[in-house]
Design an enzyme around this catalytic site. Sequence first.
Site, PDB file in Angstrom:
ATOM      1  N   ASP A 287       0.862  -1.177   0.000  1.00  0.00           N
ATOM      2  CA  ASP A 287       0.000   0.000   0.000  1.00  0.00           C
ATOM      3  C   ASP A 287       0.903   1.233   0.000  1.00  0.00           C
ATOM      4  OD1 ASP A 287      -2.365   1.699   0.563  1.00  0.00           O
ATOM      5  OD2 ASP A 287      -1.444   1.872   2.548  1.00  0.00           O
TER       6      ASP A 287
ATOM      7  N   ASP B  41      -0.167   5.110   0.732  1.00  0.00           N
ATOM      8  CA  ASP B  41      -0.386   6.185   1.705  1.00  0.00           C
ATOM      9  C   ASP B  41      -0.257   5.687   3.136  1.00  0.00           C
ATOM     10  OD1 ASP B  41      -0.859   7.734  -0.481  1.00  0.00           O
ATOM     11  OD2 ASP B  41      -3.030   7.822  -0.244  1.00  0.00           O
TER      12      ASP B  41
ATOM     13  N   ASP C 169      -9.229  25.511  -3.010  1.00  0.00           N
ATOM     14  CA  ASP C 169      -9.199  24.072  -3.240  1.00  0.00           C
ATOM     15  C   ASP C 169      -8.034  23.420  -2.512  1.00  0.00           C
ATOM     16  OD1 ASP C 169     -11.450  23.931  -5.082  1.00  0.00           O
ATOM     17  OD2 ASP C 169     -10.149  25.007  -6.491  1.00  0.00           O
TER      18      ASP C 169
ATOM     19  N   THR D  23      -2.490   0.908  -4.745  1.00  0.00           N
ATOM     20  CA  THR D  23      -2.998   2.116  -4.112  1.00  0.00           C
ATOM     21  C   THR D  23      -4.244   2.664  -4.782  1.00  0.00           C
ATOM     22  OG1 THR D  23      -2.435   4.435  -3.625  1.00  0.00           O
ATOM     23  CG2 THR D  23      -1.371   3.447  -5.533  1.00  0.00           C
ATOM     24  N   ALA D  24      -5.037   3.396  -4.007  1.00  0.00           N
ATOM     25  CA  ALA D  24      -6.205   4.091  -4.560  1.00  0.00           C
ATOM     26  C   ALA D  24      -5.803   5.379  -5.263  1.00  0.00           C
ATOM     27  CB  ALA D  24      -7.200   4.398  -3.443  1.00  0.00           C
TER      28      ALA D  24
ATOM     29  N   LYS E   5      -8.570  -3.703  -4.255  1.00  0.00           N
ATOM     30  CA  LYS E   5      -7.132  -3.976  -4.217  1.00  0.00           C
ATOM     31  C   LYS E   5      -6.871  -5.484  -4.232  1.00  0.00           C
ATOM     32  CE  LYS E   5      -5.225   0.052  -1.799  1.00  0.00           C
ATOM     33  NZ  LYS E   5      -4.404   0.472  -0.648  1.00  0.00           N
TER      34      LYS E   5
ATOM     35  N   ASP F 130      -1.124  -0.120   6.112  1.00  0.00           N
ATOM     36  CA  ASP F 130      -1.390   0.529   7.398  1.00  0.00           C
ATOM     37  C   ASP F 130      -2.863   0.496   7.770  1.00  0.00           C
ATOM     38  OD1 ASP F 130      -2.654   3.678   7.000  1.00  0.00           O
ATOM     39  OD2 ASP F 130      -1.993   2.560   5.248  1.00  0.00           O
TER      40      ASP F 130
ATOM     41  N   ASN G  65      -8.766  -1.183   5.950  1.00  0.00           N
ATOM     42  CA  ASN G  65      -9.449  -1.319   4.667  1.00  0.00           C
ATOM     43  C   ASN G  65      -8.739  -2.300   3.747  1.00  0.00           C
ATOM     44  OD1 ASN G  65     -11.583   0.712   5.010  1.00  0.00           O
ATOM     45  ND2 ASN G  65      -9.912   2.175   5.055  1.00  0.00           N
TER      46      ASN G  65
END
Length: 313
Positions: A66, A68, A94, A173-174, A218, A241, A244
């Site tokens: 993963d 992040d 933003d 990763t997302a 994933k 980490d 999810n």
Amino acid sequence: MAALGWLTPRRRSATARSVLAGEASAEAARKSSQDVQDIEDALAEEAPQEPEFPVLGDDRAAAFFDLDNTVMQGASIFHFGRGLHKRKFFETRDLLKFAWQQAWFRLAGSEDPEHMQDARDSALSIVKGHRVAELQSIGEEIYDEYMAERIWPGTRALAEAHLAAGQKVWLVTAAPVEIANVIARRLGLTGALGTVAESVDGVYTGKLVGEPLHGPAKAEAVKALAAAEGLDLSRCAAYSDSHNDIPMLSLVGHPYAINPDAKLRKHARQLDWRLRDYRTARRAAKVGIPAAAGVGAVAGGTAAAIALHRRRR
């Protein structure tokens, strides 16, 4: 002269005794050292030996990381957003939104689906109409500016151990696959699995291809890659980490909880998964992170984000 004659025999006699004492002491030291070594060897034979991992030359094994908060401190999409803001891709308000999402991510210690969805929607609207090649080129610059210094040395060492053993290493990763590929390439990894943004004729449409690569997605991506690469998942490793990612971690024979959130830590302990935490001062010192500076950066960044959010209100 008589006095000298009286002294000489005693000096010689003392020297002989010294030699004898020295030889005896040396022999005793050698015997003691051998006894200690014999004891250590016996204990080593009795103690259970942990198998070597990663296994050298096992080409049916690979590692999946993963991104992040596992490989990188914080959210990669936030750091990417900072770089785009610097290049006038969007307004300061933003960026403040990105900052607030990042502060929440660090304070909560886990991924909040609502915040993640907001971050994805913001990112898609920002890149809409831009060329894929342009974002890839900018991504290289942004990595150097904001991401390189946020790579966890401990996690990077784990990835490098797999590479040294001759295994492939993938980010999962997302984050947008373009960002993930830049990071994987700069770290010397094999490649990356990430969320794919739709493009037509090399231009982003502002939509996704399918769903974000998150949670169960994933695990599906890892299974598909393993099948294509001829990997044996029971010999593979996965690192994350977040709770999810339990579906992904559960696929492999060697799951690791890295900087785990509370739910993952509890789950990992119940299943006797290995844990590594590079966030604390003690562990940070072991892997060469300036602990005080690291804590200060996190606290300062979070405080700044919260302050900016309050000003907006």
